[in-house]
Design an enzyme around this catalytic site. Structure first.
Site, mmCIF file in Angstrom:
data_model
loop_
_atom_site.group_PDB
_atom_site.id
_atom_site.type_symbol
_atom_site.label_atom_id
_atom_site.label_comp_id
_atom_site.label_asym_id
_atom_site.label_seq_id
_atom_site.Cartn_x
_atom_site.Cartn_y
_atom_site.Cartn_z
ATOM 1 N N HIS A 137 4.015 -27.906 46.946
ATOM 2 C CA HIS A 137 2.807 -28.802 46.426
ATOM 3 C C HIS A 137 2.793 -28.475 44.968
ATOM 4 O O HIS A 137 2.902 -27.463 44.295
ATOM 5 C CB HIS A 137 1.599 -28.135 46.971
ATOM 6 C CG HIS A 137 1.301 -28.551 48.382
ATOM 7 N ND1 HIS A 137 0.984 -27.641 49.454
ATOM 8 C CD2 HIS A 137 1.580 -29.619 49.102
ATOM 9 C CE1 HIS A 137 0.798 -28.179 50.678
ATOM 10 N NE2 HIS A 137 1.079 -29.493 50.506
ATOM 11 N N GLU A 164 0.966 -26.111 42.534
ATOM 12 C CA GLU A 164 1.014 -24.861 42.816
ATOM 13 C C GLU A 164 1.770 -23.944 42.254
ATOM 14 O O GLU A 164 2.632 -23.275 42.586
ATOM 15 C CB GLU A 164 0.810 -24.538 44.438
ATOM 16 C CG GLU A 164 -0.292 -25.077 45.108
ATOM 17 C CD GLU A 164 -0.263 -25.325 46.752
ATOM 18 O OE1 GLU A 164 0.746 -24.831 47.432
ATOM 19 O OE2 GLU A 164 -1.012 -26.099 47.253
ATOM 20 N N HIS A 188 2.385 -20.793 48.885
ATOM 21 C CA HIS A 188 1.544 -21.926 48.458
ATOM 22 C C HIS A 188 0.482 -21.257 47.616
ATOM 23 O O HIS A 188 0.559 -19.950 47.662
ATOM 24 C CB HIS A 188 0.546 -22.400 49.655
ATOM 25 C CG HIS A 188 1.580 -23.474 50.398
ATOM 26 N ND1 HIS A 188 1.700 -24.922 50.054
ATOM 27 C CD2 HIS A 188 2.688 -23.189 51.068
ATOM 28 C CE1 HIS A 188 2.523 -25.338 50.864
ATOM 29 N NE2 HIS A 188 3.248 -24.663 51.470
ATOM 30 N N GLU A 247 -0.526 -17.886 51.048
ATOM 31 C CA GLU A 247 -1.391 -18.363 50.213
ATOM 32 C C GLU A 247 -1.689 -17.670 48.945
ATOM 33 O O GLU A 247 -2.386 -16.568 49.199
ATOM 34 C CB GLU A 247 -2.736 -19.032 50.705
ATOM 35 C CG GLU A 247 -2.453 -20.189 51.637
ATOM 36 C CD GLU A 247 -2.306 -21.590 50.960
ATOM 37 O OE1 GLU A 247 -2.424 -21.732 49.835
ATOM 38 O OE2 GLU A 247 -2.046 -22.401 51.847
HETATM 39 O O1 0X9 Z 1 -2.453 -27.417 53.846
HETATM 40 C C1 0X9 Z 1 -1.503 -26.897 53.474
HETATM 41 O O2 0X9 Z 1 -0.297 -27.504 53.597
HETATM 42 C C2 0X9 Z 1 -1.383 -25.507 53.105
HETATM 43 N N1 0X9 Z 1 -2.569 -25.166 52.245
HETATM 44 S S1 0X9 Z 1 -2.659 -25.643 50.826
HETATM 45 O O3 0X9 Z 1 -3.830 -25.544 50.010
HETATM 46 N N2 0X9 Z 1 -1.626 -24.940 49.792
HETATM 47 O O4 0X9 Z 1 -2.218 -27.221 50.617
HETATM 48 C C3 0X9 Z 1 -1.536 -24.667 54.442
HETATM 49 C C4 0X9 Z 1 -0.531 -24.723 55.466
HETATM 50 C C5 0X9 Z 1 -0.511 -23.726 56.528
HETATM 51 N N3 0X9 Z 1 -0.702 -24.392 57.740
HETATM 52 C C6 0X9 Z 1 -2.095 -24.653 58.227
HETATM 53 N N4 0X9 Z 1 -3.276 -24.275 57.835
HETATM 54 N N5 0X9 Z 1 -1.764 -25.123 59.311
HETATM 55 ZN ZN ZN Z 2 0.364 -25.729 49.201
#
Ligand code: 0X9
Ligand code: ZN
Ligand code: CA
Ligand code: CA
Ligand code: CA
Length: 309
Positions: free
Chosen positions: A69, A72, A198, A271
């Site tokens: 992303h 990030e 992330h 994260e």
């Molecule tokens: O949404 C995402 O891709 C990740 N969070 S972010 O805020 N960095 O965009 C989390 C991915 C982890 N997978 C799940 N939460 N299912």
């Molecule tokens: Zn992310």
């Protein structure tokens, strides 16, 4: 570029320079290649750290990926921190030396170089998440396992979680797919463990993301326990909160599900800092980089260790 007060963060070209410097200073243990090119034609560097880096030795392989992303940026610093730590301390720190000599460590500091560059190309930060195709794709919804299956991504190109027109439609995910497949030799995937970094929320997450069920095809009770045990242990070391990723929210087409289901790779999402916040949470001041990357030193060491189990 980054604003002057955040100049310790690395742009794409500064990231390339860091890699070149590590390779020049530690040529025996560092080998740098390209996984492929981004939509706008930037190379996506892959750095290998191991003793005899130029030789493919029969050692467990571990992958660290950062910056899927765009905004990030702290995660790019995380990968560069791992690179510096496992090169500068080789030969002096016994734990580091042991890991470098008995593992092949792969680091991809910038999965999304176009997005990262775009995010810092204006007057202030742009808050950009996706890649830079004409219909920008959320790379972490573009992976090919259960792609678009379950309401955990969007089919609408205007949405931040747009999954793209097909699995691996994005050149960035396709490049890393090819790289991971290239590590399958003699019918065996050599990479055994992976963290995708992330930000933010201070979490340790494990698959599956597409379903809230703990067990599912390709995930036995025993395998789930292994994820949860290692995830809890790593979270104990850095103070993050551990959970199955779908407990946060359901995602489909995320990297961890593909790495695990298709390749049996013990694949986690971290994260990073901070634990909460709004859009500012993506832009912590550069003064926290050292503390918040070193915070994961023990977790990284634990994963490298577990990769041999
Ligand atoms: O949404 C995402 O891709 C990740 N969070 S972010 O805020 N960095 O965009 C989390 C991915 C982890 N997978 C799940 N939460 N299912
Ligand atoms: Zn992310
Ligand atoms: Ca500063
Ligand atoms: Ca080696
Ligand atoms: Ca090898």
């Amino acid at each position: 570029d980054f604003p002057p007060e955040d100049s310790d963060y690395h742009t794409y070209s500064e990231t390339i320079s860091e890699i070149e410097e590590a390779a020049a200073q530690h040529s025996e243990i560092v080998d740098s290649t390209s996984a492929g090119r981004s939509a706008q034609g930037r190379d996506i560097p892959v750095v290998k750290i191991s003793d005899n880096a130029g030789t493919d030795e029969n050692e467990p392989e571990v992958l660290f990926t950062c910056n899927q992303h765009a905004r990030e940026h702290l995660t790019t610093e995380m990968c560069l921190h791992i690179l510096r730590r496992y090169t500068d301390n080789h030969g002096s720190d016994p734990e580091i030396t042991n890991a470098v000599d008995n593992r092949e460590i792969w680091i991809i500091p910038m999965v999304n170089p176009d997005g990262a560059t775009y995010d810092v190309s204006g007057d202030g930060y742009r808050g950009w998440r996706r890649n830079r195709e004409s219909e920008p794709v959320d790379l972490n919804r573009n992976w090919g396992y259960k792609w678009g299956c379950c309401g955990g991504s969007s089919g609408d190109p205007s949405q931040p979680t747009y999954r793209g027109p097909a699995p691996f439609s994005a050149p960035e995910t396709a490049s890393i797919k090819d790289f991971v497949e290239s590590r399958e030799l003699g019918g065996q995937q050599r990479i055994t463990a992976h963290i995708d970094f992330h930000s933010f929320s201070e979490l340790v997450l494990w698959p599956y993301g597409y379903t809230t069920a703990e067990t599912a095809p390709g995930m036995t009770r025993e395998q789930y326990r292994r994820f949860a045990e290692l995830g809890n242990a790593m979270a104990g070391s850095n103070g993050y909160t551990p959970m199955q990723s779908s407990d946060l929210y359901v995602t489909d087409g995320s990297v961890n599900d593909w790495m695990w289901a298709e390749h049996g790779i013990l694949s986690f999402t971290f994260e990073m800092y901070p634990s909460s916040g709004g859009i500012d949470g993506f832009y912590p001041p550069d003064e926290v980089i050292q503390r918040e990357t070193a915070r994961n030193d023990e977790a990284v060491a634990m994963l490298l260790n577990e990769a041999g189990a």
